[in-house]
Structures are given as structure tokens and as C-alpha cells.
Write an enzyme that holds these catalytic residues in place. Sequence first.
Site, mmCIF file in Angstrom:
data_model
loop_
_atom_site.group_PDB
_atom_site.id
_atom_site.type_symbol
_atom_site.label_atom_id
_atom_site.label_comp_id
_atom_site.label_asym_id
_atom_site.label_seq_id
_atom_site.Cartn_x
_atom_site.Cartn_y
_atom_site.Cartn_z
ATOM 1 N N VAL A 28 0.859 -1.179 0.000
ATOM 2 C CA VAL A 28 0.000 0.000 0.000
ATOM 3 C C VAL A 28 0.898 1.232 0.000
ATOM 4 O O VAL A 28 1.700 1.426 0.915
ATOM 5 C CB VAL A 28 -0.932 0.021 1.223
ATOM 6 C CG1 VAL A 28 -1.775 1.291 1.234
ATOM 7 C CG2 VAL A 28 -1.818 -1.212 1.242
ATOM 8 N N CYS A 29 0.779 2.037 -1.025
ATOM 9 C CA CYS A 29 1.641 3.207 -1.190
ATOM 10 C C CYS A 29 0.927 4.437 -0.647
ATOM 11 O O CYS A 29 -0.036 4.932 -1.233
ATOM 12 C CB CYS A 29 1.960 3.380 -2.677
ATOM 13 S SG CYS A 29 3.509 4.208 -3.005
#
EC number: 2.3.2.23
Length: 313
Positions: free
Chosen positions: A139-140
Site C-alpha cells: 500500500v503506497c
Amino acid sequence: VQDSSNVRKLKEEFLRDFKRFDTVEDFSDHHYAAEGSPAKLSLWHLKFKGRPKNWVKDIQKEWKILDKNLPETIFVRACESRIDLLRAVIIGAEGTPYHDGLFFFDIQFPDTYPSVPPKVHYHSGGLRINPNLYKCGKVCLSLISTWTGKKREKWLPKESTMLQLLVSIQALILNEKPYFNEPGYEKSMGTPLGESYSKDYSENVFVFSLKTMHFEEFVRSHFFVRSHDIVKACNAYKDGAPVGSIDKGGVKKQTRQRGSLKFRINVTSFMKTVVDEFVNLGAIREANHRGEPNPTLFSCFFFCYLELIICSV
């Protein structure tokens, strides 16, 4: 055979009574289950691991915040035997290509929490539905230090919370135009080319979201209750409505934009699988009257699409 309306009522009651925050006994299938020692991080074990008492208190504080403040579209489960683990499911918001979808995240509080942000893993199903959500589960997001950002956008040990993180994922990642989440692409927002690419991306996202449906108890009930809305949306998209323009009442807003021919073909093609699943759930009785794709319509789209390809050569 139980009447469909009665079953729907029971499912709606189940979802209404389903706690947004609760605890479970086991998280053996959790992405971070193998991390952390000892295997069971109970309060008793923590006394012998050298973790400060504040670590436990901080996590318990997060539990209380989540229990009192979670919005209707986010659900969280904590684990009694592994207090460092959480699992969250976020319902895609109306007006986005993620509407009515369910998105699952596994979360871990590190040993040095809250000095460092939580670890977050997205269950992708092998599909890339957002520039910030990788197939591998990464998850960025600036808030968890997996992307750059201004100071106030990063994790602040004395201010940031798990609730803030989950709401940020829903609002900043699963948004109306995810194409522009890609670094540099926001510069093309509002331009004809940029908006065209954004529309294509959102259409693909919706089709991918259909492919990620799973049918466990909560999920079954969710899709049972939302089945008619999803089929209505698919029918509207099939007829040319732009993705994300549909709410529970039908087409949400009048617009001159139309879905691309490719998107209409993809939705038409995949609808049979979706409708069949809803029929198997008992949510829909007669597939032919609930949006099952019309073979004639599909053939028309298919040959029009071939004609476009031939003419472009």
C-alpha cells in the site's frame, strides 16, 4: 423455499447488527501472523518481551477510537491472542469506480508503535486496481511511510491514528479518479487527454472489482443486499452510463459523457458470471430479468468493436 424478500430482510438485519469493530480469537490466516514473537502476543507475554506498557495502552486506545468512530463503510476486527494484528474491510464509496466493492487489508502494529506507523497489506487477488495498491499487497501512502509527502501528510506519533489511516485509504486511494494517483499524472487532470485516460482506467478498475468478489458470511450478506444495485449499475454501464455515475437510485447525474465501447463490452461479457453468483446466493431469482447479458447486444458490440479495429489499421 424461503421467500427471497424474507431472506433479504434477514441479510439486511445481519449487516445492520454486524459490529463495525469487534475481536476474534484467531488470525492464523493473517498476512503478518508469522511475524512477531512469541506466537501469541498476550498481555502476559508482553511483560517478558521488554515492550513498554505504553505499547499495550496505545493499541488499546486505538481499539477504543475505532469502536466509537468507525464510519458505516469500514469494518475492523482485532485479535484477542495477537493484539498487534488488525484486519479491515472498506466498502467502496458511491461515485467512484469502487462503489459497492469490498477491499480487505491486514494490519500490524510494530514493536516500536506509535513511533513508527503500522504495516499494511492489501489483499489484491492478483489484480492491480489502483496506482497505490500493488499486486504484491503493498500500500503506497505517505501516512505509513511507503511514499513521500509533506510533514503533515506523514505519520505523526502523537497525533496520527488507525482511524485516520483507514479513512485516508478510503478517501485518498479509493477515490473518484484513481488514475491521477499515479505520480505526475495529476498534471494532466482537466485536460482532454488526461480525462480520457482517467475514464479508461476507472472503467478497468470497475471490471477488476467485479472479479475480486468473495463470498464469506459478511461478504455474502453484503453482496446479497447490494446485488440489485450492482446489477442496475452494470445495466446502466452496459447502456453507456459513465463509470461511477450510479447510486442506489440509478444514474446519479446527467452528463454528456458515455462509457467507452470496450468498457460496455467488458461489463456485458462479465455480467453473466456476476448474475450467476447472485442467483446462487439466492439474491436474484430469474437471471434473465435481472440483467443477464443479451447475446444479440453483445454480438452487436463485438462486431462494432471489430469494425473499429479494422478501420484503424
